[in-house]
Design an enzyme around this catalytic site. Structure first.
Site, short mmCIF file in Angstrom:
data_model
loop_
_atom_site.label_atom_id
_atom_site.label_comp_id
_atom_site.label_asym_id
_atom_site.label_seq_id
_atom_site.Cartn_x
_atom_site.Cartn_y
_atom_site.Cartn_z
N GLU A 195 14.93 -15.09 11.28
CA GLU A 195 14.51 -16.25 12.07
C GLU A 195 13.00 -16.35 12.19
OE1 GLU A 195 16.67 -15.00 15.72
OE2 GLU A 195 14.71 -15.11 16.68
N CYS B 201 5.66 -18.28 13.97
CA CYS B 201 5.87 -16.85 14.17
C CYS B 201 6.90 -16.41 13.13
CB CYS B 201 6.39 -16.61 15.59
SG CYS B 201 6.93 -14.92 15.89
N CYS C 93 15.09 -4.22 12.18
CA CYS C 93 13.91 -3.39 12.47
C CYS C 93 14.40 -1.99 12.78
CB CYS C 93 13.17 -3.96 13.67
SG CYS C 93 11.63 -3.10 14.08
N CYS D 288 12.71 -0.34 19.83
CA CYS D 288 12.18 -0.59 21.18
C CYS D 288 13.34 -1.00 22.10
CB CYS D 288 11.11 -1.67 21.16
SG CYS D 288 9.68 -1.22 20.18
N CYS E 263 14.13 -4.79 22.97
CA CYS E 263 14.05 -5.76 21.90
C CYS E 263 15.40 -6.00 21.21
CB CYS E 263 13.04 -5.28 20.88
SG CYS E 263 12.78 -6.43 19.53
N GLY F 293 10.97 -7.29 13.01
CA GLY F 293 10.45 -6.33 12.04
C GLY F 293 9.10 -5.76 12.45
N GLU F 294 8.76 -4.64 11.83
CA GLU F 294 7.46 -4.00 12.08
C GLU F 294 6.60 -4.22 10.82
OE1 GLU F 294 5.50 -2.70 14.36
OE2 GLU F 294 4.12 -2.23 12.73
N SER G 207 1.10 -8.17 14.61
CA SER G 207 1.44 -7.38 15.79
C SER G 207 2.17 -6.11 15.39
CB SER G 207 2.34 -8.24 16.70
OG SER G 207 2.73 -7.50 17.83
N SER H 278 1.39 -3.70 20.53
CA SER H 278 2.41 -3.77 21.57
C SER H 278 2.30 -2.51 22.40
CB SER H 278 3.81 -3.88 20.93
OG SER H 278 3.89 -5.10 20.25
N LEU H 279 1.64 -2.63 23.52
CA LEU H 279 1.33 -1.44 24.32
C LEU H 279 2.44 -1.18 25.34
CD1 LEU H 279 -0.86 0.68 24.93
CD2 LEU H 279 -1.90 -0.97 26.49
N HIS H 280 2.69 -2.16 26.19
CA HIS H 280 3.82 -2.17 27.13
C HIS H 280 3.85 -1.12 28.24
CE1 HIS H 280 5.16 -5.29 24.56
NE2 HIS H 280 5.75 -4.56 23.67
N ASN I 254 11.80 -10.73 28.34
CA ASN I 254 13.03 -11.51 28.21
C ASN I 254 14.14 -10.56 28.62
OD1 ASN I 254 12.35 -14.14 27.04
ND2 ASN I 254 11.57 -12.93 25.34
N CYS J 22 12.89 -12.94 21.17
CA CYS J 22 12.83 -12.26 19.89
C CYS J 22 14.21 -11.85 19.37
CB CYS J 22 11.99 -11.00 20.04
SG CYS J 22 10.60 -11.24 21.13
#
Ligand code: SAH
Length: 344
Positions: A93, A106, A113, A117, A120, A160-161, A192, A215-217, A291, A334
Site C-alpha cells: 500500500e 508515502c 517487514c 515494532c 506497527c 518496510g524498513e 525513515s 523512529s525514536l519513540h 494509531n 500504517c
C-alpha cells in the site's frame, strides 16, 4: 531464465544494455523517458520505438507495472490510500496526501517487514520480500498518472524498513531524483528508519541531500527496547551517534519521529529526556499520536497530555510538530489497508 527488470536499471546501465542490442544511444534516452518521465504503462505505448524493438525488449526484459487493486479516498481531507498488486501477486500500500504546498506520496519499501515494532500493523505478518527499485518508483508513477497532477514530495515511510533494502533504495533514490525522470528534488524526499546504525552511517556517505527520519519513540534504551526489538541489536547511544554523524556529514537536519503512547512514553520526564537527545544534533521532533493497537492496549494520550508534551519540548527550545492525522475515515494507519485485504 529470469528477465532483467528494465525499469530498475540506472541510466548508464540502460545505455549499455541498449548498446548491446545494437541500438543507438538516443534510443536508450527515448526508452528512459517513456519509463521515467512519461510513465508509460506498457511497452506498446512507446510509439516512437519500432514494433520490432518493442518486441525484442518484451522478450528480453520484464517491464514492471503495478496494478491498482483498490483506492480509498478520504472525504475529510482528500487523502487516498492505494492498494497495489505486484507482478508476483503480493500486495502493498501507498498513501497520497494533499497539502497546500503539493502532493506527497508515502511509499512502501518492502512487502511486510521484519523489524517487529510492537505498535506497527506492518510487522504482524513478517517480511514477505523487499521491493525492487521499479516497484518503489511505480507506486509514485501510478499515483501521478491516476490523479494527473505532479507529485512533489516522497516519504519512504510506508511498510518496510528502507535500510533493510539498502541497495535497491539507493538505486530508487537515484532514479527518482534524476533530471531525466520525475526529477523530484532530494530535499523533498524523506527516508525513515527504525535505526540500523551502520546503514545510517553508510547513507551519510552517499553524497545525498535527502532528509533522514529516525523512529525514536522512546527517550531511553530501556523504554525503546520494549517498543522496538531492533533496539536490542542497535542500542540507543550507537543509533544517536550515527545520527550525529549523518548531520555532520550532510548538514541535513534529522527528524525524530515519536509515536506518543498513553502512559508509556508521554510523561514530563520523557519530554525532558527527549529534549536532551534532540538538542545537540538540532533535530526536529515530529510527534505522532499512536494509531491505537487494541491487542497491546496502546492508546493515544489525552489531547491535553499531547499539548503539554509538545509545550515542554518547546520550552527546551526544540523544534516540534504534531503530525496532523489525515485519512481518519479510511484505513489510515500504517499497514492497515493491506492487513484488511490479507485477512479479508
Ligand atoms: N521502518 C521505517 C519506516 C516505516 S514506519 C521506520 O521504522 O521508520 C513509518 C513510521 O510510522 C515509523 O515512525 C513507525 O514507527 C510509525 N508507526 C508505525 N505504526 C504506528 C502506529 N500504530 N502509530 C503511530 N506510528 C506508527
Amino acid at each position: 531464465m529470469e528477465r532483467t527488470d528494465i525499469k530498475s536499471l540506472k541510466r548508464e546501465e540502460l545505455c549499455r544494455e541498449m548498446e548491446a542490442l545494437g541500438e543507438k544511444k538516443f534510443r536508450a534516452d527515448q526508452l528512459y523517458q517513456w519509463m521515467h518521465k512519461k510513465l508509460a504503462g506498457s511497452l506498446e505505448e512507446m510509439t516512437n520505438l519500432s514494433q520490432e524493438l518493442r518486441r525484442r525488449l518484451g522478450e528480453q526484459y520484464e517491464y514492471i507495472c503495478l496494478e491498482i487493486v483498490e483506492v480509498q479516498r478520504s472525504q475529510l481531507d482528500g487523502t487516498c490510500k492505494y492498494l497495489f498488486r505486484l507482478p508476483d501477486g503480493h500486495v502493498i500500500e501507498s498513501v497520497l496526501m494533499r497539502y497546500r504546498h503539493g502532493n506527497t506520496v508515502c511509499i512502501s519499501s518492502q512487502a511486510g517487514c521484519r523489524m517487529g515494532c510492537r505498535f506497527c500493523a506492518s510487522a504482524i505478518g513478517g517480511l514477505v520480500r523487499s521491493l525492487r527499485p521499479s516497484e518503489m518508483l511505480e507506486q509514485i508513477y501510478r499515483i501521478q498518472k491516476d490523479i494527473g497532477e505532479r507529485i512533489s514530495n516522497v516519504v519512504v515511510m510506508g511498510t518496510g524498513e528502507p535500510l533493510d533494502n539498502y541497495d535497491n533504495l539507493l538505486t530508487f533514490l537515484g532514479l527518482l531524483s534524476d533530471e531525466n525522470g520525475l526529477h523530484i528534488s532530494q530535499r523533498s524526499i524523506t527516508v525513515s528508519t527504525c535505526g540500523i546504525a551502520p546503514r545510517i552511517r553508510s547513507l551519510a556517505e552517499e553524497e545525498l541531500s535527502i532528509t533522514l527520519a529516525l523512529s525514536l519513540h522512546a527517550p531511553t534504551q530501556e523504554k525503546r527496547r520494549e517498543l522496538m526489538p531492533i533496539a536490542v541489536r542497535y542500542e540507543l547511544p550507537e543509533v544517536l551517534d550515527a545520527c550525529a554523524y549523518y548531520f555532520r556529514r550532510t548538514g541535513r537536519r534529522i527528524t525524530f519521529e515519536y509515536s506518543l503512547v498513553g502512559g508509556v512514553n508521554d510523561s514530563r520526564e520523557d519530554a525532558r529526556l527527549l529534549a536532551a537527545l534532540a538538542k545537540p544534533i538540532h533535530s526536529h521532533v515530529n510527534l505522532i499520536p499512536v494509531n491505537p493497537v487494541t491487542e497491546r492496549g496502546y492508546v493515544q494520550p489525552e489531547k491535553g497530555v499531547i499539548r503539554a508534551f509538545k509545550e515542554k519540548l518547546e520550552e527546551y527550545g526544540i523544534n516540534v510538530t504534531v503530525r496532523r492525522e489525515l485519512g481518519q475515515d479510511i484505513d489510515g494507519a500504517c499497514g492497515q489497508l493491506r492487513r484488511r485485504y490479507l485477512e479479508g
